[in-house]
Design a protein around this motif. Structure first.
Motif, short mmCIF file in Angstrom:
data_model
loop_
_atom_site.label_atom_id
_atom_site.label_comp_id
_atom_site.label_asym_id
_atom_site.label_seq_id
_atom_site.Cartn_x
_atom_site.Cartn_y
_atom_site.Cartn_z
N TYR A 1 -0.18 4.51 -12.66
CA TYR A 1 0.46 3.24 -12.28
C TYR A 1 0.68 3.11 -10.79
CZ TYR A 1 1.29 0.72 -16.59
OH TYR A 1 1.12 0.00 -17.71
N CYS A 2 0.13 4.06 -9.98
CA CYS A 2 0.22 3.94 -8.52
C CYS A 2 -0.38 2.61 -8.10
CB CYS A 2 -0.55 5.10 -7.87
SG CYS A 2 -0.83 4.89 -6.11
N ASN A 3 0.41 1.78 -7.42
CA ASN A 3 -0.02 0.47 -6.90
C ASN A 3 -0.43 -0.55 -7.97
OD1 ASN A 3 0.52 1.35 -4.35
ND2 ASN A 3 -1.61 1.43 -3.65
N SER A 4 -0.10 -0.32 -9.25
CA SER A 4 -0.38 -1.35 -10.27
C SER A 4 0.51 -2.55 -10.01
CB SER A 4 -0.09 -0.82 -11.67
OG SER A 4 -1.05 0.12 -12.03
N ASN B 1 -1.55 12.80 2.36
CA ASN B 1 -1.62 11.48 3.01
C ASN B 1 -1.68 10.31 2.04
OD1 ASN B 1 -1.69 12.59 5.66
ND2 ASN B 1 -3.83 13.14 5.28
N LEU B 2 -0.80 10.38 1.08
CA LEU B 2 -0.82 9.41 -0.01
C LEU B 2 0.35 8.44 0.14
CD1 LEU B 2 -2.40 9.17 -2.77
CD2 LEU B 2 -0.56 10.54 -3.75
N PHE B 3 0.11 7.20 -0.23
CA PHE B 3 1.25 6.30 -0.41
C PHE B 3 1.04 5.51 -1.71
CE2 PHE B 3 3.40 2.27 -0.33
CZ PHE B 3 4.69 2.65 0.01
N CYS B 4 2.05 5.54 -2.58
CA CYS B 4 2.00 4.78 -3.83
C CYS B 4 3.27 3.98 -3.96
CB CYS B 4 1.97 5.72 -5.04
SG CYS B 4 0.39 6.48 -5.35
N SER B 5 3.13 2.77 -4.50
CA SER B 5 4.34 2.04 -4.89
C SER B 5 4.22 1.69 -6.37
CB SER B 5 4.51 0.79 -4.04
OG SER B 5 3.49 -0.13 -4.35
C1 LIG Z 1 -1.33 1.71 -2.28
O1 LIG Z 1 -1.12 0.56 -1.50
C2 LIG Z 1 -0.83 0.87 -0.11
C3 LIG Z 1 -0.43 -0.42 0.59
O2 LIG Z 1 -1.28 -1.44 0.24
C4 LIG Z 1 -2.02 1.56 0.53
O3 LIG Z 1 -1.75 1.87 1.86
C5 LIG Z 1 -2.29 2.83 -0.26
O4 LIG Z 1 -3.45 3.48 0.24
C6 LIG Z 1 -2.48 2.54 -1.76
N1 LIG Z 1 -2.54 3.79 -2.47
C7 LIG Z 1 -3.58 4.16 -3.22
C8 LIG Z 1 -3.50 5.50 -3.85
O5 LIG Z 1 -4.56 3.44 -3.39
#
Ligand SMILES: *[C@@H]1O[C@H](CO)[C@@H](O)[C@H](O)[C@H]1NC(C)=O
Ligand SMILES: *[C@@H]1O[C@H](CO)[C@@H](O)[C@H](O)[C@H]1NC(C)=O
Length: 415
Positions: free
Chosen positions: A301-304, A325-329
């Motif tokens: 559900y990362c970024n769903s 270097n990951l970002f998830c919301s």
């Molecule tokens: C999730 O969204 C953010 C912001 O749009 C982005 O920087 C990030 O790379 C995305 N994460 C993944 C795992 O796709």
């Protein structure tokens, strides 16, 4: 065209004049003690009486309401069926259990050699007492009982809800259609409601299957899209429901799925569907559509777009290690008046560097509930409203398993 003469300007007035939350009975039933009752004085066998009640979603009345029956009839079936000569082996027709807790049998009864069905005497020395009767050969008067509902001009008004039947669509489009009516795909929370939904499903459509609002987000986890608690389960015991499936019910006796039971179907397959909304409410046009993910296309559900509780969110790759270097919301929501309960059941990240943050609302502008990292025991968080926002950020070194979190609808204290 007998209605063509109504001036158009009168219609909006008509449209907004429902009485506010007034209990009413449908089908011409009479409201007594918050129950809707109808007395049928022509004697019928128990099965015929039960069938007659069932055809409008009613059950045989459970109580001897002598004041309602009056002196018009003397012997009246009650909705109780005995499998043995013991009140605890007598089961109520509406699925509410046995008569072991309370019963009022005349001395010497129940007696299943006489019959497995039960009637009461409205008059005489046995007035109010229960007696065994032969289900097929004895004929008695009967009282059907419906739950009361709220005044509304919808076609299917039952127990405070309006139901509507629609032609085929897959799950997501079906839910969007229901939201335009200020409702959701139907949830089914009792035996009685399941019978009523079967009645609607069998009206005028050419499909044996009907889509309902049940989902199977992970194996042995079931959920209603309207956020109702999974309190009543009628999944066909002969079916196995795989994670990621949506639910259908059948209104035919000739399918592999048993009549009235629920089974799984691909969320992408189209079926006729039933919506449900509270009765007595007005729905303004052009309702906003919530983008619903019935089951995850990206398992973490990362970024769903949105996870509607209940469901599970995890760090990417879980239970394998996440990446650097990951970002998830994660945007979480629950429908109705529920809060969200987040249950973190597994948590291990790089302490102080690979960080989970949870916000009490729909974005990172909302109050922060907490910042978490390291090796943590299971913990719970509860929202104050019906949205939550979670972020997961990792730095450029060291990876661990990450986290797994159940997202649940929540309405009471933690046990
Ligand atoms: C999730 O969204 C953010 C912001 O749009 C982005 O920087 C990030 O790379 C995305 N994460 C993944 C795992 O796709
Ligand atoms: C009902 O009546 C028929 C004919 O009178 C009889 O053959 C049958 O056994 C009866 N059924 C029961 C359950 O007593």
């Amino acid at each position: 065209m007998q209605f063509a003469l109504i001036p158009f300007a009168l219609l909006p007035i008509f449209y907004t004049t429902f009485a506010v939350n007034t209990p009413v009975c449908t089908n011409g039933y009479t409201l007594i003690n918050n129950k809707c009752l109808a007395l049928y004085t022509i004697p019928a066998s128990y099965s015929a009486a039960e069938e007659s009640c069932r055809s409008v979603g009613a059950t045989l009345d459970n109580e001897a309401i002598t004041s309602f029956v009056g002196c018009t009839v003397s012997l009246v079936w009650i909705g109780l069926y005995c499998v043995d000569n013991d009140p605890s082996k007598c089961l109520w027709d509406d699925g509410t259990g046995s008569a072991g807790v309370y019963s009022n049998f005349a001395s010497g009864f129940p007696h299943i050699n006489i019959g497995k069905c039960v009637y009461y005497s409205a008059q005489g020395t046995l007035a109010g007492k229960w007696v065994s009767g032969d289900c097929e050969n004895d004929t008695r008067a009967y009282v059907c009982e419906l739950p009361y509902t709220i005044a509304d001009d919808c076609t299917y008004n039952y127990n405070g809800f309006c139901y509507s039947l629609h032609s085929s669509a897959p799950f997501v489009q079906a839910q969007e259609t229901c939201e335009q009516e200020c409702g959701n795909l139907v949830s089914i929370t009792s035996e009685m409601e399941n019978r009523y939904v079967s009645i609607i499903g069998s009206r005028g459509i050419n499909s044996v299957y009907v889509l309902i609002g049940g989902m199977c987000p992970s194996s042995n986890a079931f959920a209603w899209i309207d956020g109702s608690v999974w309190s009543y389960n009628n999944i066909d015991p002969a079916q196995s429901l795989g994670a990621g499936y949506c639910m259908i019910t059948t209104n035919s006796k000739t399918t592999s799925l048993s009549f009235g039971f629920w089974g799984s179907a691909s969320c992408n397959d189209a079926f006729p569907f039933i919506c449900k909304r509270p009765a007595g409410t007005q729905c303004p046009p052009n309702q906003p559509v919530i983008a619903v993910t019935p089951v995850p296309n990206q398992p973490s559900y990362c970024n769903s777009t949105l996870l509607l509780a209940p469901g599970v969110i995890t760090s990417p790759n879980y239970p394998q290690n996440y990446d650097n270097n990951l970002f998830c919301s994660y945007q979480l929501a629950t429908l109705g008046s529920y809060k969200i309960l987040l249950k973190f059941t597994g948590f291990i990240t790089e302490y102080g560097r690979d960080i989970v943050q949870v916000y009490d609302g729909d974005s990172s502008d909302k109050p922060l509930l907490g910042t978490y990292s390291g090796n943590l025991n299971p913990f719970n968080l509860v929202s104050t409203g019906n949205t939550m926002y979670v972020t997961f950020k990792t730095d450029r070194s060291a990876v661990y398993q990450g986290f797994t979190t159940k997202v649940l609808s929540y309405s009471g204290p933690l046990t």
